[in-house]
Design a protein around this motif. Structure first.
Motif, PDB file in Angstrom:
ATOM      1  N   ASN A 202       0.766  -1.116  -0.011  1.00 46.54           N
ATOM      2  CA  ASN A 202      -0.172   0.170   0.071  1.00 46.54           C
ATOM      3  C   ASN A 202       0.842   1.261   0.034  1.00 46.54           C
ATOM      4  OD1 ASN A 202      -1.799   2.181   0.351  1.00 46.54           O
ATOM      5  ND2 ASN A 202      -3.177   0.960   1.959  1.00 46.54           N
ATOM      6  N   GLU A 203       0.907   1.816  -0.970  1.00 45.79           N
ATOM      7  CA  GLU A 203       1.836   2.853  -1.543  1.00 45.79           C
ATOM      8  C   GLU A 203       1.452   4.133  -0.407  1.00 45.79           C
ATOM      9  OE1 GLU A 203       2.955   3.078  -5.513  1.00 45.79           O
ATOM     10  OE2 GLU A 203       3.474   5.182  -5.598  1.00 45.79           O
ATOM     11  N   THR A 204       0.227   4.456  -0.609  1.00 48.11           N
ATOM     12  CA  THR A 204      -0.329   5.533   0.125  1.00 48.11           C
ATOM     13  C   THR A 204      -0.030   5.491   1.592  1.00 48.11           C
ATOM     14  OG1 THR A 204      -2.107   5.547  -1.534  1.00 48.11           O
ATOM     15  CG2 THR A 204      -2.641   6.860   0.448  1.00 48.11           C
ATOM     16  N   ARG A 205      -0.343   4.331   2.030  1.00 51.38           N
ATOM     17  CA  ARG A 205       0.017   4.014   3.731  1.00 51.38           C
ATOM     18  C   ARG A 205       1.438   4.529   3.914  1.00 51.38           C
ATOM     19  NH1 ARG A 205      -1.051   5.848   7.921  1.00 51.38           N
ATOM     20  NH2 ARG A 205      -3.263   5.210   7.799  1.00 51.38           N
ATOM     21  N   VAL A 206       2.139   3.877   3.100  1.00 49.22           N
ATOM     22  CA  VAL A 206       3.517   4.266   3.281  1.00 49.22           C
ATOM     23  C   VAL A 206       4.064   5.659   3.250  1.00 49.22           C
ATOM     24  CG1 VAL A 206       6.031   3.493   2.728  1.00 49.22           C
ATOM     25  CG2 VAL A 206       4.418   1.665   2.854  1.00 49.22           C
ATOM     26  N   ALA A 207       3.343   6.507   2.141  1.00 49.44           N
ATOM     27  CA  ALA A 207       3.649   7.812   2.237  1.00 49.44           C
ATOM     28  C   ALA A 207       2.910   8.449   3.458  1.00 49.44           C
ATOM     29  CB  ALA A 207       3.073   8.402   0.890  1.00 49.44           C
ATOM     30  N   LEU A 208       1.898   7.950   3.967  1.00 48.59           N
ATOM     31  CA  LEU A 208       1.219   8.779   4.974  1.00 48.59           C
ATOM     32  C   LEU A 208       1.882   8.472   6.498  1.00 48.59           C
ATOM     33  CD1 LEU A 208      -2.544   8.122   4.330  1.00 48.59           C
ATOM     34  CD2 LEU A 208      -1.385  10.285   4.097  1.00 48.59           C
TER      35      LEU A 208
ATOM     36  N   ILE B  84      -2.085  10.238  10.487  1.00 50.66           N
ATOM     37  CA  ILE B  84      -3.290  10.492   9.292  1.00 50.66           C
ATOM     38  C   ILE B  84      -3.856   9.134   9.208  1.00 50.66           C
ATOM     39  CG2 ILE B  84      -3.952  10.895   7.035  1.00 50.66           C
ATOM     40  CD1 ILE B  84      -1.148  12.455   7.025  1.00 50.66           C
ATOM     41  N   LYS B  85      -5.162   9.136   9.411  1.00 47.96           N
ATOM     42  CA  LYS B  85      -6.309   8.052   9.072  1.00 47.96           C
ATOM     43  C   LYS B  85      -7.179   8.280   7.978  1.00 47.96           C
ATOM     44  CE  LYS B  85      -9.738   4.934  10.250  1.00 47.96           C
ATOM     45  NZ  LYS B  85     -10.299   5.334   8.973  1.00 47.96           N
ATOM     46  N   THR B  86      -7.107   7.920   7.023  1.00 46.21           N
ATOM     47  CA  THR B  86      -7.981   8.160   6.091  1.00 46.21           C
ATOM     48  C   THR B  86      -9.305   7.475   6.105  1.00 46.21           C
ATOM     49  OG1 THR B  86      -7.102   6.367   4.431  1.00 46.21           O
ATOM     50  CG2 THR B  86      -6.190   8.442   4.182  1.00 46.21           C
ATOM     51  N   GLN B  87     -10.519   8.062   5.379  1.00 42.86           N
ATOM     52  CA  GLN B  87     -11.756   7.311   5.550  1.00 42.86           C
ATOM     53  C   GLN B  87     -11.729   6.060   4.866  1.00 42.86           C
ATOM     54  OE1 GLN B  87     -14.670   9.817   3.991  1.00 42.86           O
ATOM     55  NE2 GLN B  87     -16.543   8.388   4.379  1.00 42.86           N
ATOM     56  N   VAL B  88     -11.149   5.825   3.957  1.00 41.20           N
ATOM     57  CA  VAL B  88     -11.101   4.345   3.268  1.00 41.20           C
ATOM     58  C   VAL B  88      -9.926   3.868   3.825  1.00 41.20           C
ATOM     59  CG1 VAL B  88     -10.578   3.234   1.058  1.00 41.20           C
ATOM     60  CG2 VAL B  88     -11.892   5.323   0.970  1.00 41.20           C
ATOM     61  N   PRO B  89      -9.864   2.788   4.380  1.00 37.07           N
ATOM     62  CA  PRO B  89      -8.966   2.055   5.177  1.00 37.07           C
ATOM     63  C   PRO B  89      -7.616   1.954   4.313  1.00 37.07           C
ATOM     64  CG  PRO B  89     -10.703   0.858   5.260  1.00 37.07           C
ATOM     65  CD  PRO B  89     -11.224   1.678   4.202  1.00 37.07           C
ATOM     66  N   LEU B  91      -4.118   0.411   4.874  1.00 35.52           N
ATOM     67  CA  LEU B  91      -3.348  -0.717   5.458  1.00 35.52           C
ATOM     68  C   LEU B  91      -2.778  -1.653   4.669  1.00 35.52           C
ATOM     69  CD1 LEU B  91      -6.277  -1.434   7.950  1.00 35.52           C
ATOM     70  CD2 LEU B  91      -3.859  -0.360   8.839  1.00 35.52           C
ATOM     71  N   MET B  92      -1.642  -2.089   5.078  1.00 32.09           N
ATOM     72  CA  MET B  92      -0.867  -3.170   4.239  1.00 32.09           C
ATOM     73  C   MET B  92      -1.317  -4.484   4.432  1.00 32.09           C
ATOM     74  SD  MET B  92       2.812  -1.233   4.793  1.00 32.09           S
ATOM     75  CE  MET B  92       2.466  -1.192   6.583  1.00 32.09           C
ATOM     76  N   ASP B  93      -2.341  -5.094   3.769  1.00 31.65           N
ATOM     77  CA  ASP B  93      -3.058  -6.189   3.900  1.00 31.65           C
ATOM     78  C   ASP B  93      -2.410  -7.445   4.031  1.00 31.65           C
ATOM     79  OD1 ASP B  93      -5.613  -4.831   4.322  1.00 31.65           O
ATOM     80  OD2 ASP B  93      -6.240  -5.124   2.402  1.00 31.65           O
ATOM     81  N   GLY B  94      -1.199  -7.489   3.168  1.00 33.40           N
ATOM     82  CA  GLY B  94      -0.435  -8.924   3.097  1.00 33.40           C
ATOM     83  C   GLY B  94       0.523  -8.855   4.146  1.00 33.40           C
ATOM     84  N   LEU B  95       0.579  -7.838   5.150  1.00 36.76           N
ATOM     85  CA  LEU B  95       1.391  -8.127   6.246  1.00 36.76           C
ATOM     86  C   LEU B  95       0.807  -8.081   7.586  1.00 36.76           C
ATOM     87  CD1 LEU B  95       4.231  -5.282   5.024  1.00 36.76           C
ATOM     88  CD2 LEU B  95       4.091  -7.704   4.490  1.00 36.76           C
ATOM     89  N   GLU B 147      -5.261   0.671  12.293  1.00 34.62           N
ATOM     90  CA  GLU B 147      -4.761   1.858  11.691  1.00 34.62           C
ATOM     91  C   GLU B 147      -4.359   3.090  12.662  1.00 34.62           C
ATOM     92  OE1 GLU B 147      -7.301   2.663   8.140  1.00 34.62           O
ATOM     93  OE2 GLU B 147      -5.861   4.027   7.421  1.00 34.62           O
ATOM     94  N   LEU B 148      -5.219   3.030  13.739  1.00 35.09           N
ATOM     95  CA  LEU B 148      -4.909   3.610  14.836  1.00 35.09           C
ATOM     96  C   LEU B 148      -3.722   3.640  15.612  1.00 35.09           C
ATOM     97  CD1 LEU B 148      -7.276   6.166  15.689  1.00 35.09           C
ATOM     98  CD2 LEU B 148      -7.747   4.702  17.628  1.00 35.09           C
TER      99      LEU B 148
END
Ligand SMILES: Nc1ncnc2c1ncn2[C@@H]1O[C@H](COP(=O)(O)OP(=O)(O)OP(=O)(O)O)[C@@H](O)[C@H]1O
Ligand SMILES: [Mg+2]
Lengths: 345, 238
Positions: A202-208, B84-89, B91-95, B147-148
């Motif tokens: 997840n590129e966006t997450r890593v940037a965030l 930052i937590k965005t409205q759409v989750p 997360l790195m789902d595979g990890l 995410e929090l």
């Protein structure tokens, strides 16, 4: 990290030593050498695509660039040591520039594919058109579609008259692949590698989180190109000639197929896929009943349909189901056994 | 007077003909906890995205602790210390949970400290039993909590949460508000939420968005009692 040095490195060394020793009894070293080289090429894409999420349609461009850099430098320099080094550095530098352009330009994945494809095409067309006597770099004539023959091949450093060829060249390539494999394994265990996998996820997450995704992708892309360039230099030594076909789109497509068939997201998969499919091609080359390209296509389709994760992950899950189950249940209590094998292998 | 940690001046975002954020002037003090409310499509998420760099605003300016951050990239904003937590989750789902949180901690800490921080966050958010589970296998409430955790692991001084309690069970929401209250001891927090119960339980000041602009900004009780707000927002729900 501790278990990496204590368990993984020794185990890898042991298995590799066995393979390097046994394989020449099954396949001639001349063929085996090129399988090892293709393995390294497959590995280079397996790294950036399988772990960094960067699908490059032009991995052959770096392979060809490495081969040509070696040939041109070898003709000009004589001793093979510096040309080998340049064959790694030039593709890496080229990829760093190209990567920076793509990743800093906020291009989407589709455009990334298109650009890498087009760059490969341009290189292919350009090298093809260099038949005239005007195209020289130092003492080396580029030679257009005829390629460049007759350059200094691998020699003992500092001794241009002592060549490394035949069986020793096979061992040289195999040990280099092992070294590259271990270095990449270490990289993937390091913070840089783990964040790279995060970017794939997840590129966006890593940037965030505050990581500069663009810089990291550029670096990874460049490392992949360095490995492909090394494979290219070895290939030049093996074939003793470089031709524009190294840059062909067919070659690029094949690398992608190796990764899919072998198993994306594993380290061994792309190596196995590359060596396996290349060997199959070699065997089929000796007969004329079935068309080679057709068969590669059929294999790809069968894998996508029935083993979409690729060969190595399938074998690993099979292994876990037959042998690993009892142990993992004891370890994790009643919880489900993790099936995904991303990052293992 | 407390330091202003976040300020927007005339922040505007247009999508073609739609003005999703319309001349928003917003100020947040250090340590403050603020809720943003407003009907669907009011521009709350767009406002967040402009502040965090996920979108480049078409007009206006953003300031954070004295830096002008207008047009910065998300990683630059995050690197300042903004969680930052965005409205759409996202997360790195595979990890697994541990790896997700470790990555957030590692950004600001050397290896050993990052490991310690990860363990601490897992403990604090009661994620222990699922620490080695892949994100893709978790339930919605657990994912929100992770995410929090990613936000907490970076030790931010400004936290922006877009609907952190959406779709959670009452128990989960309870736990979530405890975590958020805990955050306010070290950070200024802005939360977008629809759940009025939740807002009452945590917030003092509420900013109401309507059609991209700030409609009202006041104490939660006065906002709830306001007829205009009830009309555009609560009225719709009833
Ligand atoms: N990328 C985009 N392109 C075009 N229009 C957009 C885009 N993003 C948001 N919009 C529009 O901007 C307006 C504000 O959207 P936004 O998501 O900010 O609302 P919101 O207040 O977060 O709503 P919700 O409560 O449903 O999350 C909406 O009309 C939406 O359709
Ligand atoms: Mg929203």
């Amino acid at each position: 990290m501790a278990s990496f040095w204590a368990k993984e490195v020794p185990a890898t060394l042991l298995v590799a030593a066995l393979l390097i020793w046994v394989m020449p009894m099954l396949i001639g070293t001349y063929t085996l050498t090129v399988l090892v080289i293709y393995g390294m090429l497959g590995f280079s894409l397996g790294l950036i695509w399988g772990f960094g999420g960067i699908l490059c349609f032009g991995q052959a461009a770096f392979f060809g660039l490495g081969a040509y850099t070696y040939a041109i430098a070898a003709i000009n320099i004589g001793d093979s040591t510096l040309p080998m080094l340049l064959a790694v550095l030039v593709p890496a530098g080229f990829a760093a520039l190209l990567g920076a352009m793509m990743f800093y330009g906020r291009l989407t994945d589709v455009y990334l594919g298109v650009i890498t494809l087009v760059v490969t095409l341009i290189l292919f067309k350009f090298i093809n058109s260099t038949a005239g006597p005007g195209y020289v770099i130092g003492k080396a004539r580029l030679g257009g579609f005829n390629g460049i023959p007759g350059f200094q091949t691998l020699n003992v450093p500092g001794r241009p008259d002592v060549y490394i060829f035949g069986d020793p060249f096979y061992y040289f390539c195999a040990v280099l692949l092992l070294i590259v494999y271990l270095l990449v394994s270490w990289l993937l265990k390091s913070s840089f590698g783990r964040v790279a996998i995060g970017i794939r996820e997840n590129e966006t997450r890593v940037a965030l989180m505050g990581y500069d995704v663009r810089a990291r992708k550029t670096v990874l892309f460049s490392i992949g190109a360095a490995i492909a360039g090394l494979a290219g230099a070895l290939f030049a030594n093996w074939g003793e000639i470089v031709t524009p076909n190294l840059f062909s789109l067919g070659q690029s497509a094949e690398i992608i197929i190796w990764c899919i068939v072998g198993g994306l997201g594993t380290r061994v998969g792309p190596i196995v896929g590359a060596a396996g499919l290349a060997y199959l091609k070699f065997l089929l080359g000796q007969q004329s009943m079935i068309d080679n390209t057709l068969l590669t296509g059929i294999i790809l389709v069968l894998f996508v349909l029935f083993l979409p994760k690729g060969l190595v992950p399938a074998v690993v899950s099979l292994w876990r189901i037959s042998f690993g189950q009892r142990r993992s249940i004891r370890k994790h209590g009643a919880r489900r056994i993790r099936s995904g094998s991303m990052g293992n292998g | 007077m407390a330091e202003i940690v976040l300020e927007t001046v005339g922040l505007t975002m247009r999508f073609g003909g739609v003005v999703a954020a319309d001349n928003v002037n917003f100020r947040l003090k250090a340590g403050e906890l603020r809720c943003l409310i407003g009907p669907n499509g009011a521009g709350k998420s767009t406002f967040f995205k402009c502040v965090t760099g996920l979108l480049s605003p078409t007009g206006g300016q953003v300031f954070m602790r004295g830096h002008e951050t207008t047009g910065w990239h998300p990683h630059q904003v995050a690197a300042l210390g903004v969680g930052i937590k965005t409205q759409v989750p996202n997360l790195m789902d595979g990890l697994d949970v541990h790896e997700n949180i470790w990555m957030a901690a590692r950004r600001f800490l050397p290896m050993q400290d990052a490991m310690r921080k990860t363990a601490e966050v897992i403990e604090r958010l009661a994620l222990g039993p699922i620490a080695r589970t892949e994100l893709g296998r978790l339930a919605h409430g657990e994912r929100q909590r992770v995410e929090l955790g990613l936000v907490v692991a970076g030790d931010p001084w400004l936290v922006l949460l877009d609907e952190p309690a959406a779709g959670m069970s009452a128990d989960d929401v309870e736990r979530m508000s405890a975590i958020i209250r805990d955050m306010t001891r070290t950070a200024a927090v802005v939360i977008v939420e629809h759940d009025m119960q939740f807002i009452r339980s945590i917030a003092s000041t509420v900013t109401v968005f309507h059609q991209g602009a700030v409609l009202m900004e006041d104490h939660v009780d006065r906002v709830m009692a306001d007829p205009t707000v009830r009309n555009v927002y609560l009225g719709k729900k009833a």
